[in-house]
Design an enzyme around this catalytic site. Structure first.
Site, short mmCIF file in Angstrom:
data_model
loop_
_atom_site.label_atom_id
_atom_site.label_comp_id
_atom_site.label_asym_id
_atom_site.label_seq_id
_atom_site.Cartn_x
_atom_site.Cartn_y
_atom_site.Cartn_z
N THR A 18 29.27 -78.05 10.10
CA THR A 18 28.66 -77.23 9.05
C THR A 18 27.76 -76.13 9.65
OG1 THR A 18 28.67 -79.13 7.59
CG2 THR A 18 27.20 -77.35 6.98
N VAL A 19 26.80 -76.53 10.48
CA VAL A 19 25.86 -75.53 11.01
C VAL A 19 26.53 -74.66 12.07
CG1 VAL A 19 23.58 -75.18 12.05
CG2 VAL A 19 23.94 -77.12 10.51
N LYS A 36 11.50 -84.49 11.09
CA LYS A 36 10.98 -83.14 10.88
C LYS A 36 9.45 -83.14 10.90
CE LYS A 36 15.17 -81.80 8.42
NZ LYS A 36 15.87 -81.91 7.13
N ILE A 84 14.13 -71.71 6.26
CA ILE A 84 12.71 -71.31 6.19
C ILE A 84 12.17 -71.16 7.62
CG2 ILE A 84 10.41 -71.96 5.38
CD1 ILE A 84 11.80 -73.99 3.48
N ALA A 125 32.76 -75.08 21.40
CA ALA A 125 33.44 -76.32 21.76
C ALA A 125 33.28 -77.35 20.65
CB ALA A 125 32.85 -76.87 23.07
N GLU A 156 23.28 -85.68 6.19
CA GLU A 156 23.58 -85.97 7.59
C GLU A 156 24.90 -86.75 7.67
OE1 GLU A 156 21.46 -84.94 10.20
OE2 GLU A 156 20.78 -83.87 8.45
N1 HSE Z 1 20.37 -83.60 5.90
C1 HSE Z 1 19.38 -82.60 5.99
C2 HSE Z 1 18.83 -82.37 4.60
C3 HSE Z 1 19.98 -81.34 6.52
O1 HSE Z 1 19.40 -82.87 3.63
O2 HSE Z 1 17.79 -81.74 4.47
C4 HSE Z 1 18.97 -80.34 7.00
O3 HSE Z 1 18.22 -80.82 8.06
#
Ligand code: HSE
Length: 447
Positions: A25-26, A217, A148, A55, A202
């Site tokens: 995704t990212v 976080k 953000i 990769a 995730e």
């Molecule tokens: N799984 C995380 C969320 C993704 O839902 O915020 C972003 O870090």
């Protein structure tokens, strides 16, 4: 002797070259931005950024991005070991291959960018030490708050401040689930499935709903804000899996919304670090942060409250944060500036703050007990609370079923966690209270 890379100033217009590990995704959001905004970035930076390699084990899936021939590879070492690549972007996630490959890239003198909050929170001390040893930059804007720019805000914009607290909604998946449960009365499992399909969750969604992702976080934010070492193991963590529609309805009746908050507060030489579902007055700005949106308050002694709001997950917002780190590091390379690890605040002068044990934390509380509806039950429960120095603010009892348990909701004034736990143990031992069906939610707001 550490091998330091001698990065000479790039000649005008020579591209800075990027390799990406992980095309999920990212990874695809980052690649799309680098490809589709190439000219825009070049215009702003004054030199191009070239995406040289990506990769991933699965490179068959068409992600609709116009990549050059030979960019995709299944061999991660073609990214970490390519002498031509300046910046390695780790978007694999997790603590396994991601860590080994990141350390390998660092040892090869590559600057590194990552969105991997779990890795930084749990193994960050080793990773940051390696980055310092090999003289490379380590960018992690994408690790907290998706799009953000909260890492830059804390590390740069607020550098003049003594931080009093940082708190917020930092998990999009949990916020999405709580919002849908609140607004549409949807069931937990159904909403989780939706969040997974939208690419917010995730790979292991228990990290989202169990609170660990928020704790990862918070670990990073607290380290930046308070100059404390990365202290993931000290974060008290509770997720949203125990939240029921009944609690959401009671919260609403009492004038609150339930949000999963990550809280780091400094006071009296200690920082409290906690993640848990929290009842907040409905009229607070943060109570209106719904869906996948994140919001983080930072209160500085000098600025007072500042609030950061935006998309906390998803390919493009998180890709935007990754590319901001790439641009930042690329400018350092081309301008000859020294590398930056981002956790500069860890070196804060003065007596380091300790971590306040959860037992010593004070909060207001919401309790829901399943209690038999008969005389003296409420007085027994309130007696136990009183014995433990817990003062009641309000009580609701709903329904009447002869001989059956009914929900009894109690809101308290500020009390100490240690006393609350003691009281709950005693209350759960009362014959009129049904064990296993009770609920505790901490409450923030004015008393
Ligand atoms: N799984 C995380 C969320 C993704 O839902 O915020 C972003 O870090």
């Amino acid at each position: 002797m550490a091998k330091k890379q001698n990065r000479n100033i790039k000649e005008d217009k020579k591209p800075v070259k990027v390799g990406i590990l992980g095309f999920g995704t990212v990874g695809s959001g980052t690649a799309r931005i680098l490809v589709e905004n190439r000219e825009l970035l070049e215009g702003r930076l004054g030199f191009p950024i070239a995406l040289k390699k990506i990769a991933d084990l699965n490179i068959r899936k068409d992600r609709g991005i116009a990549l050059g021939k030979g960019v995709l590879t299944t061999d991660a070492l073609q990214v970490t070991d390519d002498p031509d690549i300046d910046i390695v972007v780790e978007l694999i996630g997790g603590l396994g291959a991601a860590k080994e490959l990141m350390l390998r890239a660092i040892r090869n003198g590559k600057h590194v960018v990552t969105a991997n909050k779990a890795l930084l929170a749990e193994r960050g001390r080793e990773i940051f030490a390696a980055a310092r040893k090999y003289g490379v930059s380590l960018g992690f804007e994408a690790s907290v708050g998706g799009g953000i720019p909260i890492i830059k805000a804390l590390g740069e914009g607020l550098i003049a401040n003594r931080i009093n607290y940082v708190y917020g909604i930092v998990n999009g998946t949990s916020n999405y689930i709580l919002t849908k449960m609140t607004d549409e009365g949807m069931e937990f499992s159904k909403v989780l499935k939706e969040a997974q399909e939208l690419g917010y969750a995730e790979a292991d969604p228990t990290l989202d709903v169990g609170g660990a992702d928020s704790a990862h976080k918070l670990t990073i934010l607290a380290s930046l804000a308070f100059g404390i070492p990365l202290s993931y193991k000290s974060v008290y963590t509770e997720g949203i899996t125990g939240i029921t529609p009944a609690d959401i309805a009671f919260a609403s009746e009492l004038g609150f919304k339930i949000k999963l908050l990550a809280i780091a507060k400094a006071a009296d030489g200690q920082v409290e670090l906690r993640v848990h579902p929290t009842m907040l007055p409905k009229d607070y700005l943060i109570s209106k942060v719904d869906g996948v949106m994140n919001a983080i308050y930072v209160n500085g002694r000098e600025t007072g409250d500042t609030l950061y709001y935006g998309r906390g997950a998803g390919d493009m917002p998180t890709g935007s944060a990754v590319v901001s780190d790439i641009a930042d590091i690329a400018q350092r390379i081309t301008g000859g500036a020294p590398p930056k690890s981002g956790l500069a605040a860890v070196k804060t002068a003065g007596t380091p703050l300790g971590i306040r044990p959860m037992d010593e934390v004070e909060s207001m509380y919401y309790f829901r007990f399943a209690a038999l509806d008969r005389p003296k039950v409420l007085s027994r429960i309130s007696g136990v609370l009183g014995e433990n120095n817990i003062s009641i603010a309000s009580v609701i009892q709903k329904g009447r079923k002869e001989g059956e348990a009914v929900p009894l909701v109690i809101l308290t004034h500020k009390a100490k966690e240690k006393n609350v736990r003691k009281a709950i143990r005693k209350i759960e031992g009362l014959r009129a209270v049904v064990t296993g069906k009770n609920c505790l939610i901490r409450v923030e707001g004015e008393e």
